[in-house]
Design a protein around this motif. Structure first.
Motif, PDB file in Angstrom:
ATOM      1  N   SER A  52       0.825  -1.215   0.000  1.00 11.37           N
ATOM      2  CA  SER A  52       0.000   0.000   0.000  1.00 11.37           C
ATOM      3  C   SER A  52       0.860   1.266   0.000  1.00 11.37           C
ATOM      4  CB  SER A  52      -0.927  -0.010   1.217  1.00 11.37           C
ATOM      5  OG  SER A  52      -0.166   0.003   2.414  1.00 11.37           O
ATOM      6  N   ASN A  53       0.207   2.406  -0.122  1.00 11.35           N
ATOM      7  CA  ASN A  53       0.852   3.735  -0.026  1.00 11.35           C
ATOM      8  C   ASN A  53       1.907   3.995  -1.106  1.00 11.35           C
ATOM      9  OD1 ASN A  53      -0.572   4.549   2.415  1.00 11.35           O
ATOM     10  ND2 ASN A  53       0.660   2.995   3.440  1.00 11.35           N
ATOM     11  N   GLU A  54       1.674   3.465  -2.294  1.00 10.85           N
ATOM     12  CA  GLU A  54       2.483   3.782  -3.475  1.00 10.85           C
ATOM     13  C   GLU A  54       3.974   3.455  -3.320  1.00 10.85           C
ATOM     14  OE1 GLU A  54       1.679   7.828  -4.535  1.00 10.85           O
ATOM     15  OE2 GLU A  54      -0.418   7.423  -5.014  1.00 10.85           O
ATOM     16  N   VAL A  55       4.277   2.370  -2.618  1.00 11.34           N
ATOM     17  CA  VAL A  55       5.672   1.918  -2.545  1.00 11.34           C
ATOM     18  C   VAL A  55       6.015   1.163  -3.829  1.00 11.34           C
ATOM     19  CG1 VAL A  55       5.689   1.775  -0.028  1.00 11.34           C
ATOM     20  CG2 VAL A  55       5.019  -0.247  -1.371  1.00 11.34           C
ATOM     21  N   ARG A  56       7.296   0.797  -3.974  1.00  5.73           N
ATOM     22  CA  ARG A  56       7.691   0.001  -5.142  1.00  5.73           C
ATOM     23  C   ARG A  56       6.888  -1.297  -5.158  1.00  5.73           C
ATOM     24  NH1 ARG A  56      14.077   0.045  -4.004  1.00  5.73           N
ATOM     25  NH2 ARG A  56      13.201  -0.112  -1.911  1.00  5.73           N
ATOM     26  N   GLY A  57       6.334  -1.621  -6.302  1.00  2.65           N
ATOM     27  CA  GLY A  57       5.536  -2.835  -6.422  1.00  2.65           C
ATOM     28  C   GLY A  57       4.058  -2.636  -6.128  1.00  2.65           C
ATOM     29  N   SER A  58       3.660  -1.408  -5.781  1.00  5.02           N
ATOM     30  CA  SER A  58       2.254  -1.183  -5.420  1.00  5.02           C
ATOM     31  C   SER A  58       1.314  -1.328  -6.610  1.00  5.02           C
ATOM     32  CB  SER A  58       2.082   0.204  -4.788  1.00  5.02           C
ATOM     33  OG  SER A  58       2.461   1.221  -5.695  1.00  5.02           O
ATOM     34  N   ASN A  59       1.874  -1.337  -7.822  1.00  3.28           N
ATOM     35  CA  ASN A  59       1.064  -1.521  -9.029  1.00  3.28           C
ATOM     36  C   ASN A  59       1.103  -2.975  -9.515  1.00  3.28           C
ATOM     37  OD1 ASN A  59       3.749  -1.476  -9.737  1.00  3.28           O
ATOM     38  ND2 ASN A  59       3.407  -0.456 -11.721  1.00  3.28           N
ATOM     39  N   ARG A  60       1.649  -3.875  -8.703  1.00  2.21           N
ATOM     40  CA  ARG A  60       1.819  -5.266  -9.135  1.00  2.21           C
ATOM     41  C   ARG A  60       0.879  -6.202  -8.375  1.00  2.21           C
ATOM     42  NH1 ARG A  60       7.678  -7.272  -9.879  1.00  2.21           N
ATOM     43  NH2 ARG A  60       6.710  -8.254 -11.682  1.00  2.21           N
ATOM     44  N   SER A  61      -0.402  -6.002  -8.603  1.00  2.00           N
ATOM     45  CA  SER A  61      -1.465  -6.865  -8.063  1.00  2.00           C
ATOM     46  C   SER A  61      -1.385  -7.052  -6.548  1.00  2.00           C
ATOM     47  CB  SER A  61      -1.418  -8.249  -8.746  1.00  2.00           C
ATOM     48  OG  SER A  61      -1.513  -8.129 -10.133  1.00  2.00           O
ATOM     49  N   PRO A  62      -1.429  -5.957  -5.780  1.00  2.00           N
ATOM     50  CA  PRO A  62      -1.389  -6.109  -4.318  1.00  2.00           C
ATOM     51  C   PRO A  62      -2.572  -6.918  -3.808  1.00  2.00           C
ATOM     52  CG  PRO A  62      -1.949  -3.850  -4.942  1.00  2.00           C
ATOM     53  CD  PRO A  62      -1.526  -4.544  -6.187  1.00  2.00           C
ATOM     54  N   GLY A  63      -2.288  -7.845  -2.899  1.00  2.00           N
ATOM     55  CA  GLY A  63      -3.340  -8.659  -2.298  1.00  2.00           C
ATOM     56  C   GLY A  63      -3.866  -9.765  -3.177  1.00  2.00           C
ATOM     57  N   GLU A  64      -3.202 -10.021  -4.309  1.00  2.00           N
ATOM     58  CA  GLU A  64      -3.653 -11.082  -5.223  1.00  2.00           C
ATOM     59  C   GLU A  64      -2.469 -11.943  -5.657  1.00  2.00           C
ATOM     60  OE1 GLU A  64      -6.706 -11.806  -5.900  1.00  2.00           O
ATOM     61  OE2 GLU A  64      -7.524 -10.054  -4.866  1.00  2.00           O
ATOM     62  N   TYR A  65      -2.719 -13.241  -5.806  1.00  2.00           N
ATOM     63  CA  TYR A  65      -1.687 -14.113  -6.376  1.00  2.00           C
ATOM     64  C   TYR A  65      -1.462 -13.737  -7.835  1.00  2.00           C
ATOM     65  CZ  TYR A  65      -2.004 -17.153  -2.231  1.00  2.00           C
ATOM     66  OH  TYR A  65      -1.971 -17.661  -0.949  1.00  2.00           O
ATOM     67  N   ARG A  66      -0.267 -14.001  -8.295  1.00  2.00           N
ATOM     68  CA  ARG A  66       0.118 -13.570  -9.643  1.00  2.00           C
ATOM     69  C   ARG A  66      -0.647 -14.346 -10.725  1.00  2.00           C
ATOM     70  NH1 ARG A  66       4.090 -17.404 -11.366  1.00  2.00           N
ATOM     71  NH2 ARG A  66       4.839 -18.634  -9.592  1.00  2.00           N
ATOM     72  N   LYS A  67      -0.861 -13.652 -11.831  1.00  2.00           N
ATOM     73  CA  LYS A  67      -1.521 -14.251 -13.004  1.00  2.00           C
ATOM     74  C   LYS A  67      -0.567 -14.344 -14.187  1.00  2.00           C
ATOM     75  CE  LYS A  67      -5.780 -14.418 -11.246  1.00  2.00           C
ATOM     76  NZ  LYS A  67      -5.492 -14.028  -9.870  1.00  2.00           N
ATOM     77  N   ILE A  68       0.657 -13.921 -13.998  1.00  2.00           N
ATOM     78  CA  ILE A  68       1.666 -13.992 -15.064  1.00  2.00           C
ATOM     79  C   ILE A  68       2.923 -14.659 -14.532  1.00  2.00           C
ATOM     80  CG2 ILE A  68       0.791 -11.951 -16.292  1.00  2.00           C
ATOM     81  CD1 ILE A  68       3.067 -10.334 -15.042  1.00  2.00           C
ATOM     82  N   GLN A  69       3.761 -15.103 -15.451  1.00  2.00           N
ATOM     83  CA  GLN A  69       5.017 -15.751 -15.072  1.00  2.00           C
ATOM     84  C   GLN A  69       6.004 -14.703 -14.552  1.00  2.00           C
ATOM     85  OE1 GLN A  69       5.745 -19.283 -15.261  1.00  2.00           O
ATOM     86  NE2 GLN A  69       7.285 -18.450 -13.871  1.00  2.00           N
ATOM     87  N   ASN A  70       6.689 -15.025 -13.476  1.00  2.00           N
ATOM     88  CA  ASN A  70       7.766 -14.156 -12.991  1.00  2.00           C
ATOM     89  C   ASN A  70       9.065 -14.950 -12.945  1.00  2.00           C
ATOM     90  OD1 ASN A  70       7.041 -15.782 -10.857  1.00  2.00           O
ATOM     91  ND2 ASN A  70       6.868 -14.150  -9.350  1.00  2.00           N
ATOM     92  N   PHE A  71      10.163 -14.266 -12.664  1.00  2.00           N
ATOM     93  CA  PHE A  71      11.463 -14.947 -12.552  1.00  2.00           C
ATOM     94  C   PHE A  71      12.351 -14.139 -11.615  1.00  2.00           C
ATOM     95  CE2 PHE A  71      11.292 -12.396 -16.412  1.00  2.00           C
ATOM     96  CZ  PHE A  71      12.407 -11.573 -16.306  1.00  2.00           C
ATOM     97  N   ILE A  72      13.385 -14.791 -11.096  1.00  2.00           N
ATOM     98  CA  ILE A  72      14.233 -14.201 -10.058  1.00  2.00           C
ATOM     99  C   ILE A  72      15.681 -14.226 -10.510  1.00  2.00           C
ATOM    100  CG2 ILE A  72      14.984 -14.401  -7.641  1.00  2.00           C
ATOM    101  CD1 ILE A  72      12.336 -16.058  -7.242  1.00  2.00           C
ATOM    102  N   GLY A  73      16.384 -13.137 -10.251  1.00  2.00           N
ATOM    103  CA  GLY A  73      17.801 -13.079 -10.603  1.00  2.00           C
ATOM    104  C   GLY A  73      18.337 -11.681 -10.409  1.00  2.00           C
ATOM    105  N   PRO A  74      19.582 -11.444 -10.814  1.00  2.00           N
ATOM    106  CA  PRO A  74      20.173 -10.113 -10.665  1.00  2.00           C
ATOM    107  C   PRO A  74      19.370  -9.069 -11.434  1.00  2.00           C
ATOM    108  CG  PRO A  74      21.827 -11.740 -11.330  1.00  2.00           C
ATOM    109  CD  PRO A  74      20.502 -12.398 -11.455  1.00  2.00           C
TER     110      PRO A  74
END
Length: 364
Positions: A126-148
């Protein structure tokens, strides 16, 4: 070469996936240390709830630091007392703290479950932090990945499960949390649960932080600890590259023994630090309370000192409200404490900010 989404092991793990002799020494030591910490908390001279606010804020600082924020405990406390302007890094810490408090409160009404995870995640983002536009409070509906930073799907260190499988994997994890059907110690279970949550990576952002909040909530829920106040983020931040590597080794090498051993070692390290903190704070509380009472002949001074343990950076306005002492009286008390170097102020003629460094030095 494009990496394919990972398919996690189902829980409970098969008996041949964990060799408990590999980490038996650490398991015994971790249980002993956590029990020792609980006994100390029950018998502390300082009412243990007084330390909860700054200790939880420090956990929030350490957990968000793993994610790359650059903020100190002092800065967060200054924003809290309105003597410093807020910024997005501080807001991330505050959101983490609020999500942690929300998780604690909701445990009285909800099991550890998808509803709880989603509620905490909504607060975290909440409160417009980084990631606040990435489906807060919901499981993801797209593929993600982790790395540098800047990596692609091809260069990622880990590709979590396909989004359409997230609900299924989280359902399996939820069933395991609440009805595990194995003979493992609870400390081993939470090591497995934390790793599994991070492997499923159910949210587009904030998975590490929600996964670390899950640790004290689980231990409290299973009555391993009396209050959800045993935090591991500081110990994990200390060895964060080992943390990520050993998590990945559970996935691609099936090495659960190494991971559980590392997790238990982090618990031992944190329990040792917590035990030293309680000893040190007990001595400090006794010393500074006695000194304060010798300077100020009033029963109200104990209320003021107790309030300083909840808010070690404060203004007269904030501390008088917590201590339930009139502001004018509070100001006189603080003048006496400052003259004896128990507290320090920024010296402003109006709206001074006070610092209880004796406690801050032990918390940092």
């Amino acid at each position: 070469m494009k990496k394919t989404p990972f398919i996690p092991d189902r829980l409970p793990l098969q008996s041949d996936q964990l060799n408990q002799l590999f980490f038996l020494k650490e398991l015994i030591e971790a249980n002993k240390k956590i029990a020792q910490y609980q006994v100390l908390l029950q018998n502390t001279k300082l009412p243990s709830h007084l330390l909860l606010n700054p200790v939880m804020l420090n956990e929030a600082v350490q957990s968000t630091k793993i994610e790359g924020t650059q903020v100190t405990l002092d800065e967060v406390l200054e924003v809290e007392t309105k003597s410093r302007k807020n910024n997005k890094d501080v807001q991330e810490v505050v959101n983490y703290y609020q999500a942690l408090r929300e998780g604690m409160d909701k445990l009285a009404l909800l099991p550890i479950s998808t509803r709880l995870f989603k509620a905490m995640h909504l607060t975290l983002m909440s409160n417009e932090v980084r990631g606040s536009n990435r489906s807060p409070g919901e499981y993801r509906k797209i593929q993600n990945f982790i790395g540098p930073e800047g990596c692609t799907l091809e260069t990622a260190t880990f590709v979590p499960p396909q989004p359409q499988m997230v609900d299924n994997h989280m359902n399996n994890l939820e069933i395991y949390i609440n009805d595990p059907q194995d003979e493992l110690d609870e400390l081993v279970r939470i090591a497995v649960i934390h790793a599994q949550f991070e492997t499923i990576h159910p949210f587009l952002d904030g998975n590490g932080r929600i996964g670390r909040i899950l640790i004290p909530l689980y231990l409290f829920n299973k009555k391993v600890i009396d209050f959800p106040n045993f935090f591991l983020s500081e110990a994990l931040e200390r060895d964060k590259h080992k943390y990520y590597r050993f998590l990945n080794d559970t996935r691609y090498k099936g090495d659960w023994n190494q991971w559980v051993q590392f997790f238990l070692q982090a618990m031992i390290h944190q329990a040792d630090k917590n035990i030293r903190l309680i000893h040190d704070v007990n001595q400090l509380y006794e010393h500074d309370l006695e000194l304060s009472q010798s300077l100020i002949n009033s029963s109200g001074v104990k209320k003021l000192v107790d309030a300083m343990y909840q808010k070690p950076i404060f203004t007269v306005h904030t501390i008088s409200a917590i201590a339930d002492i009139p502001e004018g009286t509070c100001r006189r008390y603080l003048t006496a404490l400052e003259s004896s170097r128990i507290v320090f102020s920024d010296g402003k003629p109006r709206s001074k900010t006070y610092y209880y460094y004796n406690l801050l030095d032990k918390l940092r």
